[in-house]
Structure formats: C-alpha cells, structure tokens
Design a protein around this motif. Structure first.
Motif, short mmCIF file in Angstrom:
data_model
loop_
_atom_site.label_atom_id
_atom_site.label_comp_id
_atom_site.label_asym_id
_atom_site.label_seq_id
_atom_site.Cartn_x
_atom_site.Cartn_y
_atom_site.Cartn_z
N PRO A 24 43.30 37.79 37.58
CA PRO A 24 42.34 38.30 38.57
C PRO A 24 40.91 37.91 38.22
N THR A 25 40.15 37.63 39.23
CA THR A 25 38.74 37.31 39.04
C THR A 25 37.94 37.87 40.20
N LEU A 26 36.77 38.40 39.91
CA LEU A 26 35.90 38.95 40.96
C LEU A 26 35.38 37.85 41.87
N SER A 27 35.57 36.59 41.45
CA SER A 27 35.16 35.47 42.31
C SER A 27 36.13 35.27 43.47
N ASN A 28 37.27 35.96 43.42
CA ASN A 28 38.24 35.86 44.51
C ASN A 28 37.81 36.81 45.62
N ASP A 29 36.76 36.42 46.31
CA ASP A 29 36.20 37.27 47.36
C ASP A 29 35.85 36.45 48.59
N ILE A 30 35.41 37.14 49.61
CA ILE A 30 35.01 36.48 50.85
C ILE A 30 33.88 37.29 51.48
N THR A 31 32.93 36.57 52.07
CA THR A 31 31.82 37.22 52.75
C THR A 31 32.05 37.13 54.26
N LEU A 32 32.06 38.29 54.90
CA LEU A 32 32.32 38.36 56.33
C LEU A 32 31.07 38.05 57.15
N ALA A 33 31.28 37.92 58.43
CA ALA A 33 30.17 37.57 59.32
C ALA A 33 29.07 38.63 59.30
N GLY A 41 40.59 41.38 42.14
CA GLY A 41 40.53 39.96 42.45
C GLY A 41 41.82 39.23 42.15
N TYR A 42 42.94 39.94 42.34
CA TYR A 42 44.26 39.35 42.08
C TYR A 42 44.43 38.07 42.89
N GLN A 43 45.00 37.04 42.22
CA GLN A 43 45.20 35.75 42.87
C GLN A 43 46.67 35.57 43.26
N TYR A 44 46.90 35.36 44.53
CA TYR A 44 48.26 35.21 45.05
C TYR A 44 48.63 33.73 45.05
#
Length: 446
Positions: free
Chosen positions: A106-115, A126-129
C-alpha cells in the motif's frame, strides 16, 4: 545470489510455489486432488517472498533492479501475473494475491483527485489491486500438463510395477510399518508416499500434540522417501519424456516471457507465474539442475521461487539467462549452473535445448497424452472427425490449432527474429537440427 556486474538485467521470469495450506489428498496414480485452503501462515510466507523480490528487482539501488520498472505505484503495462486455479483449489491464486501485496505494498500515492478538488486514497492505506490472470486447467493445459494425461498415468503405473520401485519399497518397509500410529488411518505404502509425507508435514506445522508425539527423525525420513517418489514420477531421462510433461507445458510460458523481455517494443519486463510444486520437478530435471544438485531433486518448500533473469552482457552479444532459485522463506537466492554449462547461458542455447521439448498447443497435448475427451480434446476430435467425414483436407489432432496452451512455435521464431533484428543473434547460430525441428513445426501450423 550472484551480484555480478558483468551484465545488465533486462527482465525476469519468476516461477513461484504457493504458501502453507491445509492438508489434502492426491490420487497416487492420476494425481487427482481434493480441495484445500491456504492458511494465514501461507499468506504471510507469500507476502514475505513478495517483499524479498521487491527489494531485489523493484529497488532502484539494488544491483538487480529491472531498469525502468516502477518502484512505487504498480504499472500494469510492465508486469504480467498469472496463477494456477486448479489442483489445490484456490490456494495458488490466494498465494499469488499475497505475493503481489509484498511486491507492491500500500502507498498513499495510490490516490485520485476528483473534479471538485477532493483527493481520495485507495482503501487500506492505499492498497494496490494487482490484476492476476487465473488459469483454469479445463481451459489451458499450461500449468497442469499432467492432469488427465493418459500416457503420464500409464508411466506412473509402470514405475510402481518396476523392479526399482519394488526394491525401494522393500528397503523402506521397516520404516513405513512404524507409521500407522501417526497417519490417522491413511494407507501405508510407498505408492502413497506423497500423501503420507504431506499429512505428517501439515500436522507437524499445525498440530502441537502431533509434533510432540512424532519421533524426531520421522518427518525427515518421510520427506526423503517422498522426494524420491515425486522426482521419479515427474521426470524422465529424456527431455521430451512423458514424465516431464509438467515442465513441457510450462516451457511456453517461460519462452513467452523471454520473448517479451528481449523485445524493446514490449514494456512487460517482469513475468510472474504461480504454480504448485510439480512443474518445478520436471523443469529442474529438464534443465539439468537436479542432476548436478541432488538437493533439488525433490519437493520444493512453500513459497519457493525460481528467477530466470534475462541479462545483457557488458561485452555485447546476445542476451543470457541466469538461473536463481530460492527454496522457501528461510533461504536466499542461489545461482545455479544449468544445461551442463558454467555460468549464464546464452538465450539461443536455452532455446536450442529446451524449445523442441515444449508442448505448445492443446492439440499437441491431446496427441502426446493420448486423450480424446478431456480439456478441449473432445472438441478437437469432433472437428477432426467432421472434417474427415466431409472429405476436407486431413487435419491431425497435432495440427488442429491453438486452444490456449500458451506459446506456438511462432513465438520462438519471433523471439529469434527480434534478437536477429537487434543484431544480437545470428540466425546461423541455430543448429541445423533445431532449425529443421522449428521448420517442421511451423509447417504443422500452416
């Protein structure tokens, strides 16, 4: 593990065994299994293995870092992962999930910024699938080539009736006759040796009372007999012998991995295949590693890993293959010589030695295993019969086409062609014998 700096790592084909699981039973002749389940220990072993592999191949400061590989976020374009979904039920697949958790934690970099400006991080910190392709034995013979293989079963029966086996049974009778109190009613015979050892091993790990009661040397003695039993079942003196069928059907996966790694237009530089122990036995036999290292002529440990590294020598020329094996969570990678050579083996030499023994298609497997009913063979047989009845050009089961085994001869040709185009390999380096074999196989595909 060798940290030689005389070559540059290009990519890796990883073959890994599952982790600890509950006990289960395999038919001594057909190896038809019962269901079982992974344990928390098995998940932990695979996670630990994933972290170990990450430190070697996905760490930019490691001498064996795969150039260009993402060291943080998982990049699906760079990796291919598949897992056997047969034999031991979901154990291999579940193990592979834990393995990928260790490789890509997991990494906190596994994110997304919404509109609207909100940033959302994936669950569990930040679990990576990681996508894993599940390989169903009913749809592909690549990872369980021995299952439903009639010629393999016939050879197994012949081995049990051999003078060698009868002599071993007589030698081990005294020990086997002491085991009934520890086997909960299981058959005590050398034919059943794998099931005897597996029961004792699982109980020794998970049953404290059993572990205390079992005499100190019994588990090691049972494993030695099980090693002898399994290696003789899943190997043959000749590379194309039916005892090697588990390795012969795995070979296309390995060769496909190499093909992608040496192709500069292909971004996949890490190929991971999760399997049970049987293909390891055959491949170690076929590659000559077991003969040179008797400790590898047997059942490998849980969470063992084979890393076939594709490297570019600093002096130039064609890529070479390095054979690294790690026998369980308590071991580190050891570099082994293979194919009766010392040091890294040229890729063309690997292809020349191993590719002719590969079982590349379902149709070829049906022919080799003399099966007309199972695992897609019935459809091929029907197609052949209908074609023959309609007076169409005769198509034998061997040439009937590709139904999912993995690699066709075209992949080998493509791999060699890629090397030639890069100036790393002259077609003239292929022996006349191998070229004739490749040509004849290509003709079958046409």
């Amino acid at each position: 593990m060798s940290q030689s700096t005389d070559s540059q790592l290009l990519g890796v084909v990883l073959i890994v065994r599952h982790g600890d699981r509950q006990g289960f039973y395999q038919d001594p002749t057909t190896y038809t299994p019962t269901a079982t389940a992974i344990t928390p220990l098995g998940n932990a072993q695979e996670y630990q293995l994933g972290g170990y592999l990450r430190s070697i191949y996905l760490n930019a400061s490691s001498p064996s870092y795969i150039p260009g590989m993402s060291t943080g976020l998982f990049n699906q374009t760079q990796v291919y992962v598949q897992a056997d979904l047969g034999g031991e039920d979901g154990v291999v697949y579940d193990s592979c999930v834990s393995l990928t958790q260790g490789l890509w934690p997991p990494t906190l970099s596994n994110d997304i910024t919404l509109a609207n400006g909100t940033t959302v991080t994936a669950p569990l910190g930040g679990y990576q699938y990681v996508p894993i392709e599940s390989v169903d034995p009913n749809e592909s013979v690549s990872l369980e080539g021995f299952e439903d293989c009639n010629t393999f079963n016939t050879q197994t029966t012949a081995f049990y009736n051999s003078s060698e086996f009868q002599q071993k049974a007589a030698e081990s009778a005294t020990f086997l006759n002491m085991l009934p109190p520890y086997l909960d009613g299981r058959s005590v015979s050398l034919e059943n040796m794998w099931n005897i050892y597996d029961f004792m091993n699982v109980q020794s790990i998970h049953n404290a009372a059993f572990a205390r009661a079992l005499p100190p040397t019994f588990l090691a003695q049972a494993r030695a007999l099980a090693n002898w039993h399994e290696y003789n079942i899943f190997s043959s003196p000749s590379i194309d012998g039916i005892g090697n069928i588990a390795g012969q059907t795995l070979l296309p996966t390995i060769l496909t991995g190499f093909s992608g790694i040496v192709d500069p237009t292909n971004p996949v530089k890490l190929s991971i295949t999760a399997i049970a122990y049987k293909p390891f036995l055959s491949f170690f036999n076929m590659s000559g590693v077991a003969e040179a290292n008797p400790e590898l002529a047997g059942i490998i440990n849980y969470a063992a890993a084979l890393a076939l590294e594709v490297r570019q020598p600093s002096t130039g020329g064609e890529p070479v293959i390095r054979f690294n094996f790690k026998n369980g969570t308590d071991a580190d990678f050891v570099t082994y010589n293979f194919l009766n050579r010392t040091g890294d083996v040229p890729l063309s030499a690997f292809i020349d030695s191993m590719a002719p023994a590969a079982v590349n298609t379902t149709a070829q497997w049906c022919s080799v295993c003399q099966n007309t009913q199972d695992r897609g063979c019935a459809a091929l047989t029907l197609a052949y019969d209908q074609g023959h009845a309609a007076a169409q050009p005769r198509i034998s089961p061997v040439g009937a086409g590709f139904l999912g085994a993995g690699l066709t001869v075209a992949v080998v040709a493509l791999l060699l062609g890629t090397l030639a185009l890069l100036g790393l390999l002259s077609v003239g380096k292929i022996s006349k014998r191998s070229k004739k074999q490749l040509d004849s196989k290509v003709e079958l595909q046409d």
